[in-house]
Design a protein around this motif. Structure first.
Motif, PDB file in Angstrom:
ATOM      1  N   UNK A 134      37.084  50.902  26.918  1.00 42.35           N
ATOM      2  CA  UNK A 134      37.193  51.889  28.473  1.00 42.35           C
ATOM      3  C   UNK A 134      38.263  50.731  28.962  1.00 42.35           C
ATOM      4  N   UNK A 135      38.978  49.713  28.830  1.00 42.87           N
ATOM      5  CA  UNK A 135      39.829  49.216  29.915  1.00 42.87           C
ATOM      6  C   UNK A 135      38.870  48.087  30.666  1.00 42.87           C
ATOM      7  N   UNK A 136      37.632  47.314  30.036  1.00 42.49           N
ATOM      8  CA  UNK A 136      36.586  46.972  30.782  1.00 42.49           C
ATOM      9  C   UNK A 136      36.363  45.628  29.257  1.00 42.49           C
ATOM     10  N   UNK A 137      36.617  44.380  30.117  1.00 39.01           N
ATOM     11  CA  UNK A 137      35.995  42.945  28.680  1.00 39.01           C
ATOM     12  C   UNK A 137      34.288  42.607  28.999  1.00 39.01           C
ATOM     13  N   UNK A 138      34.143  43.135  28.185  1.00 36.75           N
ATOM     14  CA  UNK A 138      32.739  42.819  27.539  1.00 36.75           C
ATOM     15  C   UNK A 138      31.972  41.346  27.218  1.00 36.75           C
ATOM     16  N   UNK A 139      31.476  40.213  27.753  1.00 38.94           N
ATOM     17  CA  UNK A 139      31.371  39.706  27.285  1.00 38.94           C
ATOM     18  C   UNK A 139      29.656  39.249  26.823  1.00 38.94           C
ATOM     19  N   UNK A 140      29.143  38.957  25.102  1.00 38.34           N
ATOM     20  CA  UNK A 140      27.431  39.389  24.956  1.00 38.34           C
ATOM     21  C   UNK A 140      27.249  37.929  24.846  1.00 38.34           C
ATOM     22  N   UNK A 141      26.118  37.231  24.842  1.00 38.98           N
ATOM     23  CA  UNK A 141      26.081  36.508  25.431  1.00 38.98           C
ATOM     24  C   UNK A 141      25.072  35.942  24.012  1.00 38.98           C
ATOM     25  N   UNK A 142      24.858  35.126  23.156  1.00 35.15           N
ATOM     26  CA  UNK A 142      23.717  35.199  21.652  1.00 35.15           C
ATOM     27  C   UNK A 142      22.069  35.261  22.222  1.00 35.15           C
ATOM     28  N   UNK A 143      21.605  34.370  23.485  1.00 34.68           N
ATOM     29  CA  UNK A 143      20.459  34.371  23.400  1.00 34.68           C
ATOM     30  C   UNK A 143      20.005  35.406  24.544  1.00 34.68           C
ATOM     31  N   UNK A 144      20.609  35.705  25.637  1.00 36.42           N
ATOM     32  CA  UNK A 144      20.400  37.571  26.238  1.00 36.42           C
ATOM     33  C   UNK A 144      20.982  38.364  26.769  1.00 36.42           C
ATOM     34  N   UNK A 145      20.635  38.694  25.677  1.00 37.91           N
ATOM     35  CA  UNK A 145      22.312  40.208  24.822  1.00 37.91           C
ATOM     36  C   UNK A 145      22.847  40.916  26.247  1.00 37.91           C
ATOM     37  N   UNK A 146      20.902  41.517  27.039  1.00 42.39           N
ATOM     38  CA  UNK A 146      20.965  42.136  27.939  1.00 42.39           C
ATOM     39  C   UNK A 146      21.897  41.799  29.554  1.00 42.39           C
ATOM     40  N   UNK A 147      22.292  40.581  29.387  1.00 42.69           N
ATOM     41  CA  UNK A 147      22.748  39.973  30.713  1.00 42.69           C
ATOM     42  C   UNK A 147      24.681  40.170  30.098  1.00 42.69           C
ATOM     43  N   UNK A 148      24.960  40.585  29.664  1.00 43.09           N
ATOM     44  CA  UNK A 148      26.978  41.723  29.946  1.00 43.09           C
ATOM     45  C   UNK A 148      27.020  41.121  31.154  1.00 43.09           C
ATOM     46  N   UNK A 149      28.122  40.203  30.567  1.00 43.46           N
ATOM     47  CA  UNK A 149      29.330  40.395  31.950  1.00 43.46           C
ATOM     48  C   UNK A 149      30.606  41.167  31.814  1.00 43.46           C
ATOM     49  N   UNK A 150      30.903  41.434  32.363  1.00 39.73           N
ATOM     50  CA  UNK A 150      31.789  43.118  33.046  1.00 39.73           C
ATOM     51  C   UNK A 150      32.874  42.722  33.271  1.00 39.73           C
ATOM     52  N   UNK A 151      34.127  42.213  33.475  1.00 42.66           N
ATOM     53  CA  UNK A 151      35.581  42.445  34.045  1.00 42.66           C
ATOM     54  C   UNK A 151      35.927  43.556  33.568  1.00 42.66           C
ATOM     55  N   UNK A 152      36.269  44.813  34.274  1.00 41.23           N
ATOM     56  CA  UNK A 152      37.350  45.346  33.611  1.00 41.23           C
ATOM     57  C   UNK A 152      39.176  45.598  34.555  1.00 41.23           C
ATOM     58  N   UNK A 153      39.879  46.286  34.044  1.00 43.33           N
ATOM     59  CA  UNK A 153      41.316  46.123  34.240  1.00 43.33           C
ATOM     60  C   UNK A 153      41.849  46.430  35.752  1.00 43.33           C
ATOM     61  N   UNK A 154      40.353  47.998  36.173  1.00 40.22           N
ATOM     62  CA  UNK A 154      40.897  47.636  37.319  1.00 40.22           C
ATOM     63  C   UNK A 154      40.273  47.375  38.733  1.00 40.22           C
ATOM     64  N   UNK A 155      39.871  46.161  38.047  1.00 45.89           N
ATOM     65  CA  UNK A 155      39.422  44.904  39.444  1.00 45.89           C
ATOM     66  C   UNK A 155      40.642  43.785  38.799  1.00 45.89           C
ATOM     67  N   UNK A 156      41.197  43.869  38.449  1.00 40.98           N
ATOM     68  CA  UNK A 156      42.315  42.579  38.252  1.00 40.98           C
ATOM     69  C   UNK A 156      43.489  42.916  37.859  1.00 40.98           C
ATOM     70  N   UNK A 157      44.620  43.612  38.100  1.00 44.69           N
ATOM     71  CA  UNK A 157      45.804  44.098  37.803  1.00 44.69           C
ATOM     72  C   UNK A 157      46.367  43.574  36.025  1.00 44.69           C
ATOM     73  N   UNK A 158      46.857  44.610  35.297  1.00 42.08           N
ATOM     74  CA  UNK A 158      47.259  44.648  33.994  1.00 42.08           C
ATOM     75  C   UNK A 158      47.219  42.948  33.957  1.00 42.08           C
ATOM     76  N   UNK A 159      48.437  42.466  34.552  1.00 43.86           N
ATOM     77  CA  UNK A 159      49.440  41.588  33.394  1.00 43.86           C
ATOM     78  C   UNK A 159      47.886  40.155  33.798  1.00 43.86           C
ATOM     79  N   UNK A 160      46.957  40.298  34.493  1.00 41.80           N
ATOM     80  CA  UNK A 160      45.889  39.310  35.326  1.00 41.80           C
ATOM     81  C   UNK A 160      44.495  39.470  34.051  1.00 41.80           C
ATOM     82  N   UNK A 161      44.592  40.497  33.614  1.00 39.32           N
ATOM     83  CA  UNK A 161      43.959  41.067  32.412  1.00 39.32           C
ATOM     84  C   UNK A 161      44.309  40.923  31.326  1.00 39.32           C
ATOM     85  N   UNK A 162      45.408  40.451  31.024  1.00 38.46           N
ATOM     86  CA  UNK A 162      45.850  40.239  29.918  1.00 38.46           C
ATOM     87  C   UNK A 162      45.498  38.992  29.082  1.00 38.46           C
ATOM     88  N   UNK A 163      46.156  38.335  30.463  1.00 35.58           N
ATOM     89  CA  UNK A 163      45.288  36.427  30.639  1.00 35.58           C
ATOM     90  C   UNK A 163      44.314  36.890  30.747  1.00 35.58           C
TER      91      UNK A 163
END
Length: 173
Positions: A134-163
């Motif tokens: 849903x236009x969000x990048x989820x970064x899932x860790x190996x050891x701490x699966x519950x600590x997911x880092x999320x950055x959304x396309x709506x938080x940065x522009x489309x070009x930056x999200x693609x970068x």
């Protein structure tokens, strides 16, 4: 290096939290999946025994019914747990006025995330996988699966999200 300072937004935070719930409660989901497999196995075993002509199949069908009931209870508890999590989060966010920023630094050796209360460096090899939902990048860790880092396309522009996506793909492949 890519660096982004993202202001806190309640509605985006709630959406992103909903996306991370399967990783936060992965143990509960695993139990549900195991119960489903067990129920199907008992039903199939009972069917095979029934086709073999034995009345022992009734025992397996009865066990399967109890496992299905257990599956239903686990699933309802999981739904209640997720709903309570989101409800409590909304109450907390509505009671408190949060003015904060999250800073993502995509470095060559690690990802650095910091805000007013938390600062962490995570090496790229410590991530299990990444996923775009849903236009969000989820970064899932190996050891701490519950600590997911999320950055959304709506938080940065489309070009930056693609970068960011191309950078993460290079680092995690």
């Amino acid at each position: 290096m890519l660096k982004y300072k993202i202001p806190f937004d309640k509605s985006i935070y709630i959406e992103q939290t909903i996306l991370t719930l399967p990783y936060v409660y992965f143990k509960e989901q695993k139990k549900i999946k195991e119960s489903a497999i067990l129920a199907i196995s008992f039903f199939l075993l009972g069917l095979v025994i029934l086709l073999g002509g034995s009345d022992l199949s009734t025992l397996f069908f009865c066990i399967a019914i109890f496992v299905v009931f257990d599956l239903y209870v686990k699933h309802e508890n999981f739904k209640t747990l997720k709903d309570a999590h989101i409800r409590n989060l909304k109450i907390l966010l509505n009671e408190n006025d949060i003015v904060s920023f999250g800073i993502f630094e995509f470095r060559d050796d690690c990802l650095r995330f910091s805000n007013d209360f938390y600062c962490t460096w995570i090496k790229w090899e410590d991530f299990k996988k990444y996923k775009v939902t849903k236009s969000n990048l989820l970064l899932i860790q190996k050891k701490n699966r519950e600590d997911v880092l999320v950055i959304g396309k709506s938080e940065v522009n489309n070009t930056e999200f693609q970068k960011i996506l191309s950078f993460v793909e290079k680092k995690m492949d």
